[in-house]
Motif scaffolding. Sequence first.
Motif, PDB file in Angstrom:
ATOM      1  N   GLU A   1       0.828  -1.194   0.000  1.00 53.09           N
ATOM      2  CA  GLU A   1       0.000   0.000   0.000  1.00 53.09           C
ATOM      3  C   GLU A   1       0.869   1.253   0.000  1.00 53.09           C
ATOM      4  O   GLU A   1       1.947   1.288   0.585  1.00 53.09           O
ATOM      5  N   HIS A   2       0.344   2.290  -0.628  1.00 50.36           N
ATOM      6  CA  HIS A   2       1.047   3.573  -0.638  1.00 50.36           C
ATOM      7  C   HIS A   2       1.210   4.065   0.795  1.00 50.36           C
ATOM      8  O   HIS A   2       0.302   3.993   1.599  1.00 50.36           O
ATOM      9  N   GLY A   3       2.372   4.560   1.106  1.00 53.18           N
ATOM     10  CA  GLY A   3       2.651   5.008   2.461  1.00 53.18           C
ATOM     11  C   GLY A   3       3.412   3.978   3.269  1.00 53.18           C
ATOM     12  O   GLY A   3       4.015   4.302   4.293  1.00 53.18           O
ATOM     13  N   HIS A   4       3.377   2.716   2.823  1.00 51.57           N
ATOM     14  CA  HIS A   4       4.106   1.656   3.519  1.00 51.57           C
ATOM     15  C   HIS A   4       5.183   1.034   2.646  1.00 51.57           C
ATOM     16  O   HIS A   4       6.181   0.535   3.155  1.00 51.57           O
ATOM     17  N   VAL A   5       4.953   1.053   1.338  1.00 55.77           N
ATOM     18  CA  VAL A   5       5.757   0.212   0.458  1.00 55.77           C
ATOM     19  C   VAL A   5       7.245   0.559   0.510  1.00 55.77           C
ATOM     20  O   VAL A   5       8.086  -0.345   0.536  1.00 55.77           O
ATOM     21  N   LEU A   6       7.606   1.839   0.560  1.00 56.20           N
ATOM     22  CA  LEU A   6       9.028   2.194   0.563  1.00 56.20           C
ATOM     23  C   LEU A   6       9.722   1.731   1.837  1.00 56.20           C
ATOM     24  O   LEU A   6      10.814   1.159   1.791  1.00 56.20           O
ATOM     25  N   ASP A   7       9.100   1.987   2.988  1.00 56.65           N
ATOM     26  CA  ASP A   7       9.715   1.553   4.241  1.00 56.65           C
ATOM     27  C   ASP A   7       9.847   0.038   4.285  1.00 56.65           C
ATOM     28  O   ASP A   7      10.873  -0.490   4.740  1.00 56.65           O
ATOM     29  N   GLU A   8       8.822  -0.656   3.826  1.00 53.50           N
ATOM     30  CA  GLU A   8       8.877  -2.111   3.834  1.00 53.50           C
ATOM     31  C   GLU A   8       9.939  -2.631   2.866  1.00 53.50           C
ATOM     32  O   GLU A   8      10.639  -3.609   3.156  1.00 53.50           O
ATOM     33  N   TRP A   9      10.053  -1.981   1.713  1.00 52.59           N
ATOM     34  CA  TRP A   9      11.062  -2.399   0.733  1.00 52.59           C
ATOM     35  C   TRP A   9      12.466  -2.192   1.294  1.00 52.59           C
ATOM     36  O   TRP A   9      13.326  -3.082   1.180  1.00 52.59           O
ATOM     37  N   ILE A  10      12.710  -1.046   1.908  1.00 53.92           N
ATOM     38  CA  ILE A  10      14.031  -0.776   2.476  1.00 53.92           C
ATOM     39  C   ILE A  10      14.349  -1.786   3.576  1.00 53.92           C
ATOM     40  O   ILE A  10      15.479  -2.282   3.683  1.00 53.92           O
ATOM     41  N   THR A  11      13.364  -2.112   4.405  1.00 54.43           N
ATOM     42  CA  THR A  11      13.568  -3.115   5.449  1.00 54.43           C
ATOM     43  C   THR A  11      13.967  -4.449   4.841  1.00 54.43           C
ATOM     44  O   THR A  11      14.900  -5.123   5.317  1.00 54.43           O
ATOM     45  N   ALA A  12      13.275  -4.842   3.769  1.00 56.46           N
ATOM     46  CA  ALA A  12      13.577  -6.118   3.119  1.00 56.46           C
ATOM     47  C   ALA A  12      14.963  -6.110   2.492  1.00 56.46           C
ATOM     48  O   ALA A  12      15.712  -7.094   2.588  1.00 56.46           O
ATOM     49  N   VAL A  13      15.328  -5.009   1.849  1.00 60.68           N
ATOM     50  CA  VAL A  13      16.641  -4.924   1.205  1.00 60.68           C
ATOM     51  C   VAL A  13      17.757  -4.995   2.249  1.00 60.68           C
ATOM     52  O   VAL A  13      18.753  -5.703   2.074  1.00 60.68           O
ATOM     53  N   LYS A  14      17.607  -4.264   3.337  1.00 58.46           N
ATOM     54  CA  LYS A  14      18.635  -4.287   4.382  1.00 58.46           C
ATOM     55  C   LYS A  14      18.800  -5.692   4.962  1.00 58.46           C
ATOM     56  O   LYS A  14      19.917  -6.145   5.215  1.00 58.46           O
ATOM     57  N   ALA A  15      17.683  -6.382   5.150  1.00 61.04           N
ATOM     58  CA  ALA A  15      17.762  -7.745   5.673  1.00 61.04           C
ATOM     59  C   ALA A  15      18.452  -8.660   4.669  1.00 61.04           C
ATOM     60  O   ALA A  15      19.300  -9.479   5.032  1.00 61.04           O
ATOM     61  N   GLU A  16      18.090  -8.523   3.403  1.00 60.16           N
ATOM     62  CA  GLU A  16      18.661  -9.388   2.369  1.00 60.16           C
ATOM     63  C   GLU A  16      20.167  -9.174   2.226  1.00 60.16           C
ATOM     64  O   GLU A  16      20.927 -10.124   1.994  1.00 60.16           O
ATOM     65  N   LEU A  17      20.608  -7.915   2.382  1.00 57.30           N
ATOM     66  CA  LEU A  17      22.026  -7.590   2.209  1.00 57.30           C
ATOM     67  C   LEU A  17      22.815  -7.657   3.513  1.00 57.30           C
ATOM     68  O   LEU A  17      24.021  -7.424   3.520  1.00 57.30           O
ATOM     69  N   GLY A  18      22.129  -7.936   4.606  1.00 58.52           N
ATOM     70  CA  GLY A  18      22.818  -8.009   5.890  1.00 58.52           C
ATOM     71  C   GLY A  18      23.283  -6.658   6.389  1.00 58.52           C
ATOM     72  O   GLY A  18      24.323  -6.543   7.031  1.00 58.52           O
ATOM     73  N   ILE A  19      22.510  -5.616   6.120  1.00 51.37           N
ATOM     74  CA  ILE A  19      22.867  -4.254   6.521  1.00 51.37           C
ATOM     75  C   ILE A  19      22.033  -3.857   7.732  1.00 51.37           C
ATOM     76  O   ILE A  19      20.803  -3.906   7.690  1.00 51.37           O
ATOM     77  N   ASP A  20      22.688  -3.477   8.795  1.00 49.75           N
ATOM     78  CA  ASP A  20      21.983  -2.999   9.992  1.00 49.75           C
ATOM     79  C   ASP A  20      22.267  -1.504  10.124  1.00 49.75           C
ATOM     80  O   ASP A  20      23.122  -1.082  10.895  1.00 49.75           O
ATOM     81  N   LEU A  21      21.576  -0.708   9.349  1.00 45.97           N
ATOM     82  CA  LEU A  21      21.864   0.717   9.269  1.00 45.97           C
ATOM     83  C   LEU A  21      20.558   1.493   9.112  1.00 45.97           C
ATOM     84  O   LEU A  21      19.769   1.213   8.206  1.00 45.97           O
ATOM     85  N   ASP A  22      20.329   2.431   9.997  1.00 41.88           N
ATOM     86  CA  ASP A  22      19.151   3.289   9.901  1.00 41.88           C
ATOM     87  C   ASP A  22      19.567   4.605   9.249  1.00 41.88           C
ATOM     88  O   ASP A  22      20.429   5.317   9.764  1.00 41.88           O
ATOM     89  N   VAL A  23      18.954   4.911   8.115  1.00 37.23           N
ATOM     90  CA  VAL A  23      19.256   6.151   7.417  1.00 37.23           C
ATOM     91  C   VAL A  23      17.963   6.881   7.116  1.00 37.23           C
ATOM     92  O   VAL A  23      16.879   6.299   7.125  1.00 37.23           O
ATOM     93  N   ASP A  24      18.095   8.167   6.849  1.00 36.11           N
ATOM     94  CA  ASP A  24      16.948   8.996   6.487  1.00 36.11           C
ATOM     95  C   ASP A  24      16.666   8.794   4.999  1.00 36.11           C
ATOM     96  O   ASP A  24      17.358   9.340   4.147  1.00 36.11           O
ATOM     97  N   THR A  25      15.650   7.992   4.698  1.00 34.43           N
ATOM     98  CA  THR A  25      15.352   7.719   3.287  1.00 34.43           C
ATOM     99  C   THR A  25      14.911   8.980   2.559  1.00 34.43           C
ATOM    100  O   THR A  25      15.103   9.095   1.350  1.00 34.43           O
ATOM    101  N   GLY A  26      14.332   9.933   3.287  1.00 35.60           N
ATOM    102  CA  GLY A  26      13.932  11.192   2.663  1.00 35.60           C
ATOM    103  C   GLY A  26      15.115  11.930   2.070  1.00 35.60           C
ATOM    104  O   GLY A  26      15.017  12.528   0.992  1.00 35.60           O
ATOM    105  N   VAL A  27      16.261  11.892   2.764  1.00 38.60           N
ATOM    106  CA  VAL A  27      17.475  12.540   2.259  1.00 38.60           C
ATOM    107  C   VAL A  27      17.904  11.905   0.942  1.00 38.60           C
ATOM    108  O   VAL A  27      18.255  12.591  -0.023  1.00 38.60           O
ATOM    109  N   LEU A  28      17.877  10.570   0.883  1.00 38.09           N
ATOM    110  CA  LEU A  28      18.295   9.877  -0.332  1.00 38.09           C
ATOM    111  C   LEU A  28      17.317  10.125  -1.481  1.00 38.09           C
ATOM    112  O   LEU A  28      17.727  10.265  -2.635  1.00 38.09           O
ATOM    113  N   LEU A  29      16.019  10.187  -1.167  1.00 40.88           N
ATOM    114  CA  LEU A  29      15.031  10.453  -2.215  1.00 40.88           C
ATOM    115  C   LEU A  29      15.189  11.870  -2.766  1.00 40.88           C
ATOM    116  O   LEU A  29      15.062  12.106  -3.968  1.00 40.88           O
TER     117      LEU A  29
END
Length: 337
Positions: free
Chosen positions: A194-222
């Motif tokens: 759903e809109h409003g959740h998909v980006l956060d959920e995608w980033i969570t999945a990518v970090k888990a898949e890549l073994g990255i434990d890092l909290d970043v401001d996704t707004g800055v990157l966007l």
Amino acid sequence: MTLYDAVVLAGGAAKRLGGADKPGLTVGGLALLDRVLVACRGARTTVVVGGRRATVRPVAWTGEEPPGGGPLAALGAGVRKVSAEIVLVLSADLPFLGEQTVPALLDALGGGPHEGVLLTDPGGRDQPLVAVYRTEPLRRELALLATEHGSLTGLPLRLLTAELDLARIAAGPSAAFDCDTWQDVVSARARIREHGHVLDEWITAVKAELGIDLDVDTGVLLDLARDAAHGVARPAAPLTTFLVGYAAAKAEKDGPQAVADAARKAVALANRWADETDGTEETAKPAGTAKPAGTAKPAGTAKPAGTVRAEGTVRAEGTAGADRGSKADGAKGTDAG
């Protein structure tokens, strides 16, 4: 930060799922068990009670004896493997547990008098498998129940929670959502997109898949991607964010701060680039600069006979109507209709 261990219950027959491997079912491309392991990554030791499998984080494995003894027996097996004074207990089928739920439970337990804190779902029902407990009282009650009933096999969790002094906190709209049926799985897979959740959920999945434990401001990157795309060219957006990540990985400083610093430099560069191209070429030329020789068309110059078309094709004068709709040999009928 509160020191705690975690016990994740990942067994069970999953009868309402037709015996499917429930912990291995994916939501948002990530196994249900892995989603729960991401949420409890702050645990010193994580014990999973269930069949061994590949996971996104290192865990210790155990199982109840005999297998299939139910959640209370599984909890008893898991608690025997922990050593921290506080234990987080979770089921392995919580796709939306979220990163704030675990700290909220730990904070509510704090240094207060309670022996545990559990989540209540939006309907007010207790969720003893989304809870934190003080380890010694938990072990004590499990031992008493095993003595009273001969074993923990087949016993309901309510026998345990009824004997403990527990506090309760209300769950958000999704934190206690679990996947017991195929319809639950379908609903979870739809909700995560759903809109409003998909980006956060995608980033969570990518970090888990890549073994990255890092909290970043996704707004800055966007914002950086937008500035690079608009100020330079669209392909600059993903390439720039990749380079920012690479620079942050090489920096000898805190991860989130390294990302923020690299992003700030890249944004400034993109803005300087855009400033140079906002004006036309004419504004950048010295006053009075003439066009290079040969670029101007002499007055009265007529078009040469035979207008040259794209790809070098020449049409003779007077054939504009005659060759309309014709095609090169071997290409007949490609635009019919």
